[in-house]
Scaffold this motif. Structure first.
Motif, mmCIF file in Angstrom:
data_model
loop_
_atom_site.group_PDB
_atom_site.id
_atom_site.type_symbol
_atom_site.label_atom_id
_atom_site.label_comp_id
_atom_site.label_asym_id
_atom_site.label_seq_id
_atom_site.Cartn_x
_atom_site.Cartn_y
_atom_site.Cartn_z
ATOM 1 N N GLU A 1 -2.507 2.254 -8.281
ATOM 2 C CA GLU A 1 -3.082 1.179 -7.469
ATOM 3 C C GLU A 1 -2.051 0.717 -6.455
ATOM 4 O O GLU A 1 -0.886 0.502 -6.799
ATOM 5 C CB GLU A 1 -3.461 0.026 -8.402
ATOM 6 N N ARG A 2 -2.499 0.589 -5.206
ATOM 7 C CA ARG A 2 -1.618 0.066 -4.169
ATOM 8 C C ARG A 2 -1.633 -1.457 -4.258
ATOM 9 O O ARG A 2 -2.701 -2.058 -4.355
ATOM 10 C CB ARG A 2 -2.110 0.528 -2.807
ATOM 11 N N THR A 3 -0.471 -2.049 -4.228
ATOM 12 C CA THR A 3 -0.362 -3.502 -4.298
ATOM 13 C C THR A 3 0.330 -4.006 -3.037
ATOM 14 O O THR A 3 0.745 -3.206 -2.191
ATOM 15 C CB THR A 3 0.460 -3.932 -5.529
ATOM 16 N N GLU A 4 0.507 -5.299 -2.940
ATOM 17 C CA GLU A 4 1.215 -5.866 -1.782
ATOM 18 C C GLU A 4 2.648 -5.369 -1.715
ATOM 19 O O GLU A 4 3.219 -5.246 -0.634
ATOM 20 C CB GLU A 4 1.237 -7.391 -1.874
ATOM 21 N N CYS A 5 3.225 -5.080 -2.880
ATOM 22 C CA CYS A 5 4.642 -4.701 -2.934
ATOM 23 C C CYS A 5 4.869 -3.207 -3.089
ATOM 24 O O CYS A 5 6.017 -2.767 -3.139
ATOM 25 C CB CYS A 5 5.319 -5.411 -4.100
#
Ligand code: FES
Length: 114
Positions: free
Chosen positions: A97-101
């Protein structure tokens, strides 16, 4: 139900191959240690990602520049051309999963085969 582990992927590096964005990084897997990870688009057009171990089972070379055939679900090793099924025992793809960080690897404890 097996709890879902969210494992951060660190030391991220961005790559482009076959006109697609890819990422490499490191993940510390409970009980297994640090593994090199390759993040690939999951191919369904929804913006999802798959994570595989970035190491060919033949001679251990990185798979970063391997040819992805999303329809067939295979990654071709850039060294000797082995066709590796993404969900087979050698690569054992997991969702990411791509996150903000950055990215996290999503793994149930029973699927940590790397
Ligand atoms: S190193 Fe990957 S097929 Fe030989």
């Amino acid at each position: 139900m097996t709890p879902l582990l969210r494992i951060p992927i660190t030391h991220l590096e961005r790559h482009f191959c076959q006109g697609q964005e890819r990422w490499t990084g490191l993940a510390e897997l409970p009980g297994l240690g640090v593994r090199a990870v390759l993040l690939l688009p999951d191919g369904d057009g929804g913006g999802g990602w798959l994570a595989v171990r970035n190491r060919c089972p033949h001679h251990g070379v990185p798979l970063t520049k391997g040819r992805l055939d999303a329809a067939a679900g295979t990654l071709e090793c850039p060294s000797h051309g082995w066709l590796l099924p993404l969900t087979g025992p050698d690569l054992a793809a997991l969702p990411a999963e791509r996150t903000e960080c950055g990215f996290v690897l999503l793994a149930g404890e029973k699927r940590l085969l790397w």
